[in-house]
Design a protein around this motif. Sequence first.
Motif, PDB file in Angstrom:
ATOM      1  N   ILE A  51      46.640  56.278  42.303  1.00 42.34           N
ATOM      2  CA  ILE A  51      45.409  56.528  42.096  1.00 42.34           C
ATOM      3  C   ILE A  51      44.824  54.968  42.309  1.00 42.34           C
ATOM      4  CG2 ILE A  51      43.472  56.960  40.311  1.00 42.34           C
ATOM      5  CD1 ILE A  51      45.511  59.191  39.427  1.00 42.34           C
ATOM      6  N   ASN A  52      45.133  54.064  41.580  1.00 39.02           N
ATOM      7  CA  ASN A  52      44.441  52.891  41.573  1.00 39.02           C
ATOM      8  C   ASN A  52      44.607  52.219  43.152  1.00 39.02           C
ATOM      9  OD1 ASN A  52      43.799  52.590  38.870  1.00 39.02           O
ATOM     10  ND2 ASN A  52      45.818  51.666  38.318  1.00 39.02           N
ATOM     11  N   GLU A  64      33.483  52.800  47.031  1.00 40.22           N
ATOM     12  CA  GLU A  64      33.388  52.899  45.466  1.00 40.22           C
ATOM     13  C   GLU A  64      32.990  51.445  45.043  1.00 40.22           C
ATOM     14  OE1 GLU A  64      36.155  53.744  41.802  1.00 40.22           O
ATOM     15  OE2 GLU A  64      36.759  54.541  43.626  1.00 40.22           O
ATOM     16  N   ASP A  65      32.291  51.345  43.907  1.00 35.54           N
ATOM     17  CA  ASP A  65      31.508  50.163  43.416  1.00 35.54           C
ATOM     18  C   ASP A  65      32.396  49.789  42.547  1.00 35.54           C
ATOM     19  OD1 ASP A  65      29.190  50.472  44.915  1.00 35.54           O
ATOM     20  OD2 ASP A  65      28.289  51.586  43.353  1.00 35.54           O
ATOM     21  N   TYR A  66      32.722  48.578  42.719  1.00 42.07           N
ATOM     22  CA  TYR A  66      33.743  47.701  41.858  1.00 42.07           C
ATOM     23  C   TYR A  66      33.181  47.596  40.601  1.00 42.07           C
ATOM     24  CZ  TYR A  66      36.563  43.802  39.926  1.00 42.07           C
ATOM     25  OH  TYR A  66      37.426  42.996  39.291  1.00 42.07           O
ATOM     26  N   GLU A  69      33.310  45.353  34.452  1.00 43.42           N
ATOM     27  CA  GLU A  69      33.659  45.583  33.041  1.00 43.42           C
ATOM     28  C   GLU A  69      35.027  46.584  33.029  1.00 43.42           C
ATOM     29  OE1 GLU A  69      30.732  47.198  30.308  1.00 43.42           O
ATOM     30  OE2 GLU A  69      29.328  45.900  31.154  1.00 43.42           O
ATOM     31  N   LYS A  70      35.293  47.340  33.972  1.00 45.58           N
ATOM     32  CA  LYS A  70      36.478  47.904  33.897  1.00 45.58           C
ATOM     33  C   LYS A  70      37.717  47.222  34.206  1.00 45.58           C
ATOM     34  CE  LYS A  70      38.685  52.107  35.197  1.00 45.58           C
ATOM     35  NZ  LYS A  70      38.606  53.509  35.858  1.00 45.58           N
ATOM     36  N   TYR A  71      37.467  46.297  35.284  1.00 45.55           N
ATOM     37  CA  TYR A  71      38.515  45.482  35.885  1.00 45.55           C
ATOM     38  C   TYR A  71      38.469  43.745  35.460  1.00 45.55           C
ATOM     39  CZ  TYR A  71      38.960  49.567  38.591  1.00 45.55           C
ATOM     40  OH  TYR A  71      38.913  51.098  38.980  1.00 45.55           O
ATOM     41  N   LEU A  72      38.689  43.689  34.111  1.00 46.50           N
ATOM     42  CA  LEU A  72      38.481  42.148  33.626  1.00 46.50           C
ATOM     43  C   LEU A  72      40.040  41.690  34.032  1.00 46.50           C
ATOM     44  CD1 LEU A  72      36.404  42.708  30.459  1.00 46.50           C
ATOM     45  CD2 LEU A  72      35.743  41.866  32.886  1.00 46.50           C
TER      46      LEU A  72
END
Length: 72
Positions: A51-52, A64-66, A69-72
């Motif tokens: 999925i990732n 899809e937007d980056y 906050e989710k991908y620190l």
Amino acid sequence: MATCIECNAEFDVDDAREAVNTEYDGDIDYDETTEGELCGDCSISRFDSEINVGRAIDMMNGDEDYDDEKYL
């Protein structure tokens, strides 16, 4: 009992199927994708990874937007 091809643990296929169905609310069919070869934990790990990868491709393509906050 089946043996997982990734971690070599013995597992019950019904338990693995239930774990995947619970984790993904039935959106992923355990039997269709793993054919009973992976335990629940390894199946979920593999599905999360796939999925990732798909999301990363979507981000690279601008679909899809980056999320900073989710991908620190």
